[in-house]
Design a protein around this motif. Structure first.
Motif, mmCIF file in Angstrom:
data_model
loop_
_atom_site.group_PDB
_atom_site.id
_atom_site.type_symbol
_atom_site.label_atom_id
_atom_site.label_comp_id
_atom_site.label_asym_id
_atom_site.label_seq_id
_atom_site.Cartn_x
_atom_site.Cartn_y
_atom_site.Cartn_z
ATOM 1 N N LYS A 98 0.837 -1.197 0.000
ATOM 2 C CA LYS A 98 0.000 0.000 0.000
ATOM 3 C C LYS A 98 0.875 1.250 0.000
ATOM 4 N N TRP A 99 0.588 2.154 -0.909
ATOM 5 C CA TRP A 99 1.295 3.430 -0.929
ATOM 6 C C TRP A 99 0.702 4.341 0.133
ATOM 7 N N GLN A 111 2.018 4.518 -5.996
ATOM 8 C CA GLN A 111 0.761 3.799 -6.189
ATOM 9 C C GLN A 111 0.838 2.482 -5.418
ATOM 10 N N ASP A 112 -0.303 1.843 -5.238
ATOM 11 C CA ASP A 112 -0.297 0.500 -4.654
ATOM 12 C C ASP A 112 0.324 -0.451 -5.677
ATOM 13 N N LEU A 113 1.218 -1.310 -5.205
ATOM 14 C CA LEU A 113 1.931 -2.199 -6.118
ATOM 15 C C LEU A 113 1.898 -3.638 -5.623
ATOM 16 N N ALA A 118 6.108 -4.367 -8.132
ATOM 17 C CA ALA A 118 7.150 -3.709 -7.335
ATOM 18 C C ALA A 118 8.532 -4.172 -7.780
ATOM 19 N N PHE A 119 8.649 -5.452 -8.114
ATOM 20 C CA PHE A 119 9.911 -6.002 -8.606
ATOM 21 C C PHE A 119 10.246 -5.391 -9.960
ATOM 22 N N CYS A 123 10.777 -0.931 -7.038
ATOM 23 C CA CYS A 123 10.336 -0.046 -5.959
ATOM 24 C C CYS A 123 11.193 -0.238 -4.696
ATOM 25 N N VAL A 124 12.097 0.688 -4.469
ATOM 26 C CA VAL A 124 12.999 0.595 -3.315
ATOM 27 C C VAL A 124 12.244 0.621 -1.980
#
Length: 273
Positions: A98-99, A111-113, A118-119, A123-124
């Motif tokens: 959840k962002w 954003q939610d990923l 995310a990979f 997304c760090v």
């Protein structure tokens, strides 16, 4: 006495055979100056390392560079994802991060990923959350289990040790790890392995499938870029680890350069047309 001589001769022959087999399985290294020309044309320096599994040959323009340890950056998202799935910190590739609404470095992170997304967008903050949940002890235990060496961290650096600090991995080590993942030699569940092989896909065409992970870190205050993975074509697999450096000029092109350099190297080997 004859029986003893026969036994000795048999053991000796088995020893010689085993030694020969061991020698036969040793991989060779071939220098490819053509790879240097590719990097020069892209205004970067570094090494492209490709392993031809079938012929047991490593190709590179710079084997000294390929054996040098560098911060893993976001290529660490491969073992980090594996550990997250194996520990249950992440349930599946559709688990959602959840962002929280805070501004992040890149818009694509705001954003939610799912884990898969995310990979793929690297997304760090999502993976820092994973590392904190895994914790120091479990992270060390699983990295030892995976034989993923060279990571240095403690409670203060658990969520950034792959981005900065003393952690190091070489191109040769990257390929060794990828080979063990590809051939189901890691001590992980088949489910985790299948999830990883799916989320790692970069390009899938009728001719080939390219899988892997990029990374962007710093070495001696210079931008250092990774692209590691494997190429599947015509029932053969080729492993690769590209590591390049670029001065602070037009960094918008840096992500594409890693992929272009790698694909051009495959073309020089007549693996890609």
């Amino acid at each position: 006495m004859k029986k003893q001589i026969f036994t000795f001769c048999l053991l000796f022959l088995l020893f010689i055979n085993a030694s020969c087999q061991k020698k036969d399985t040793k991989s060779s290294e071939i220098i490819k100056p053509e790879f240097d020309k590719i990097l020069d044309s892209l205004n970067v320096k570094g090494s492209v390392l490709i392993y031809d599994l079938k012929n047991k040959i490593y190709y590179s323009n710079n084997f000294s560079w390929s054996k040098m340890g560098v911060i893993p950056a976001s290529t660490f998202k491969i073992p980090n994802s594996i550990i997250a799935l194996e520990t249950g910190v992440i349930e599946s590739d559709s688990t959602i991060f959840k962002w929280n609404g805070e501004k992040r470095r890149f818009k694509k992170w705001e954003q939610d990923l799912t884990l898969k997304k995310a990979f793929q967008v690297s997304c760090v903050p999502c993976y820092q959350e994973i590392a904190r949940k895994v914790g120091v002890e479990r992270m060390k235990s699983y990295l030892k289990k995976l034989n993923y060496k060279g990571m240095v961290f403690d409670t203060l650096t658990i969520d950034n040790f792959w981005l900065e600090g003393k952690s190091r991995i070489s191109q040769m080590q990257q390929i060794d790890f990828l080979k063990r993942l590809y051939f189901s030699e890691l001590p992980i569940s088949k489910r985790t392995e299948n999830i990883m092989k799916d989320i790692m896909k970069i390009e899938e065409t009728s001719a080939y499938t390219l899988s892997g992970k990029s990374g962007w870190g710093m070495r001696n205050e210079i931008n250092n870029g990774w692209l590691v993975g494997y190429l599947e074509k015509n029932n053969s697999v080729y492993f690769f680890a590209t590591n390049i450096e670029k001065e602070e000029t037009n960094m918008d092109e840096f992500p594409a350069i890693r992929l272009n350099a790698t694909k051009e190297a495959f073309k020089k080997l007549n693996i890609l047309n």
